[in-house]
Design a protein around this motif. Structure first.
Motif, mmCIF file in Angstrom:
data_model
loop_
_atom_site.group_PDB
_atom_site.id
_atom_site.type_symbol
_atom_site.label_atom_id
_atom_site.label_comp_id
_atom_site.label_asym_id
_atom_site.label_seq_id
_atom_site.Cartn_x
_atom_site.Cartn_y
_atom_site.Cartn_z
ATOM 1 N N GLY A 119 9.636 29.817 66.377
ATOM 2 C CA GLY A 119 10.291 30.384 65.200
ATOM 3 C C GLY A 119 9.330 30.926 64.177
ATOM 4 N N GLU A 120 9.868 31.045 62.955
ATOM 5 C CA GLU A 120 9.138 31.658 61.846
ATOM 6 C C GLU A 120 9.100 30.697 60.666
ATOM 7 O OE1 GLU A 120 10.535 35.008 58.751
ATOM 8 O OE2 GLU A 120 10.350 35.737 60.802
ATOM 9 N N VAL A 121 7.947 30.621 59.993
ATOM 10 C CA VAL A 121 7.824 29.779 58.803
ATOM 11 C C VAL A 121 8.664 30.404 57.690
ATOM 12 C CG1 VAL A 121 6.271 28.838 57.048
ATOM 13 C CG2 VAL A 121 5.484 29.030 59.412
ATOM 14 N N ILE A 122 9.653 29.643 57.211
ATOM 15 C CA ILE A 122 10.489 30.148 56.120
ATOM 16 C C ILE A 122 10.105 29.507 54.787
ATOM 17 C CG2 ILE A 122 12.467 30.824 57.524
ATOM 18 C CD1 ILE A 122 13.794 28.130 56.641
ATOM 19 N N SER A 123 9.379 28.379 54.857
ATOM 20 C CA SER A 123 8.994 27.682 53.640
ATOM 21 C C SER A 123 8.011 26.566 53.984
ATOM 22 C CB SER A 123 10.237 27.094 52.975
ATOM 23 O OG SER A 123 9.904 26.475 51.756
ATOM 24 N N VAL A 124 7.395 26.019 52.952
ATOM 25 C CA VAL A 124 6.587 24.818 53.104
ATOM 26 C C VAL A 124 7.165 23.791 52.138
ATOM 27 C CG1 VAL A 124 4.320 23.790 52.754
ATOM 28 C CG2 VAL A 124 4.497 26.060 53.785
ATOM 29 N N ASN A 125 7.523 22.628 52.659
ATOM 30 C CA ASN A 125 8.051 21.551 51.834
ATOM 31 C C ASN A 125 6.881 20.654 51.454
ATOM 32 O OD1 ASN A 125 9.158 19.217 50.781
ATOM 33 N ND2 ASN A 125 10.879 19.201 52.202
ATOM 34 N N ASP A 126 6.482 20.723 50.182
ATOM 35 C CA ASP A 126 5.366 19.888 49.741
ATOM 36 C C ASP A 126 5.836 18.777 48.804
ATOM 37 O OD1 ASP A 126 5.917 21.461 47.565
ATOM 38 O OD2 ASP A 126 3.835 22.030 47.162
ATOM 39 N N THR A 127 7.127 18.434 48.888
ATOM 40 C CA THR A 127 7.647 17.346 48.063
ATOM 41 C C THR A 127 7.602 16.009 48.791
ATOM 42 O OG1 THR A 127 9.919 17.710 48.798
ATOM 43 C CG2 THR A 127 9.211 18.911 46.824
ATOM 44 N N THR A 128 7.194 16.037 50.051
ATOM 45 C CA THR A 128 7.101 14.812 50.845
ATOM 46 C C THR A 128 5.669 14.293 50.819
ATOM 47 O OG1 THR A 128 6.708 16.135 52.826
ATOM 48 C CG2 THR A 128 8.988 15.514 52.374
ATOM 49 N N ALA A 129 5.453 13.109 51.375
ATOM 50 C CA ALA A 129 4.112 12.519 51.401
ATOM 51 C C ALA A 129 3.122 13.447 52.100
ATOM 52 C CB ALA A 129 4.153 11.165 52.093
ATOM 53 N N GLN A 130 3.586 14.129 53.119
ATOM 54 C CA GLN A 130 2.751 15.100 53.831
ATOM 55 C C GLN A 130 3.536 16.422 53.869
ATOM 56 O OE1 GLN A 130 1.979 14.255 57.998
ATOM 57 N NE2 GLN A 130 -0.009 15.239 57.798
ATOM 58 N N PRO A 131 2.881 17.534 53.486
ATOM 59 C CA PRO A 131 3.600 18.816 53.520
ATOM 60 C C PRO A 131 4.138 19.113 54.921
ATOM 61 C CG PRO A 131 1.479 19.066 52.430
ATOM 62 C CD PRO A 131 1.501 17.692 53.033
ATOM 63 N N LEU A 132 5.273 19.834 54.958
ATOM 64 C CA LEU A 132 5.929 20.173 56.225
ATOM 65 C C LEU A 132 6.103 21.687 56.352
ATOM 66 C CD1 LEU A 132 8.888 17.624 55.962
ATOM 67 C CD2 LEU A 132 6.860 17.361 57.403
ATOM 68 N N PHE A 133 5.813 22.220 57.556
ATOM 69 C CA PHE A 133 6.217 23.583 57.867
ATOM 70 C C PHE A 133 7.733 23.543 58.038
ATOM 71 C CE2 PHE A 133 1.957 23.729 60.043
ATOM 72 C CZ PHE A 133 1.411 24.790 59.342
ATOM 73 N N GLU A 134 8.465 24.435 57.385
ATOM 74 C CA GLU A 134 9.891 24.604 57.632
ATOM 75 C C GLU A 134 10.022 25.859 58.479
ATOM 76 O OE1 GLU A 134 12.087 24.562 53.948
ATOM 77 O OE2 GLU A 134 11.527 22.500 53.540
ATOM 78 N N ILE A 135 10.439 25.681 59.726
ATOM 79 C CA ILE A 135 10.456 26.760 60.708
ATOM 80 C C ILE A 135 11.903 27.074 61.086
ATOM 81 C CG2 ILE A 135 9.681 27.453 63.017
ATOM 82 C CD1 ILE A 135 7.432 25.212 62.601
ATOM 83 N N LYS A 136 12.265 28.350 61.014
ATOM 84 C CA LYS A 136 13.616 28.804 61.377
ATOM 85 C C LYS A 136 13.608 29.217 62.840
ATOM 86 C CE LYS A 136 17.734 30.269 59.892
ATOM 87 N NZ LYS A 136 18.792 29.362 59.612
#
Length: 175
Positions: A119-136
């Motif tokens: 998929g494609e990176v739609i966002s990065v969630n950096d509100t968690t203990a470890q940042p996450l790639f958000e992939i659609k």
């Protein structure tokens, strides 16, 4: 100047003195990089307004203590509490080829060693203990921790991220 042309620098969190100084919580791992700024944009009434800086210094190593031009009283400073600060994207320091800013990788194609294009990176969630790639991926969203052990290569030129994820992680989302 619009927010799309800027990056989020931090937030005014408190007054510091009766002379109108404020404390800013910077959204950075290197606050010392921002002690010599001449001005910033403050989101004030849904507009980015330039504010010029008379003096600034680090306060307790994580906060920036700032005296803005024409903010001379506690009441003036009180009006700015909670306001967000921005700088133009051009102020971001250059990074090495294997490093990236979160905003740079939005839209990058993600290739997993076992699953191919996921998929494609739609966002990065950096509100968690470890940042996450958000992939659609079609109508599904895949979350992958931004762990150096998982990232094989970032190809900025071709806008691709190559991952080697642990067995079963991608399957959780695709099955």
């Amino acid at each position: 100047m619009t927010k799309e042309e800027c990056f989020y620098l931090g937030k005014i969190v408190a007054k510091f003195s009766f002379k109108g100084e404020v404390l800013i919580k910077l959204d950075t791992d290197e606050p010392e990089t921002y002690t010599e700024m001449e001005s910033v944009f403050i989101d004030y009434n849904d507009n980015l307004v330039p504010f010029f800086i008379d003096a600034s210094s680090l306060h307790k190593s994580t906060l920036l203590r700032v005296k803005f031009e024409d903010i001379d009283t506690e009441e003036d400073a009180e009006d700015l509490i909670g306001a967000e600060l921005y700088l133009p994207l051009s102020f971001l320091p250059e990074l090495d080829e294997d490093q990236f800013y979160f905003h740079e990788i939005i839209g990058f194609e993600v290739i997993d060693a076992s699953h191919g294009n996921i998929g494609e990176v739609i966002s990065v969630n950096d509100t968690t203990a470890q940042p996450l790639f958000e992939i659609k991926n079609g109508d599904k969203e895949i979350l992958v921790p931004m762990n150096d052990d998982f990232i094989e290569k970032i190809d900025k030129k071709n806008q691709k991220i190559y991952l080697q994820t642990p067995e079963g992680l991608i399957d959780l989302y695709l099955s």
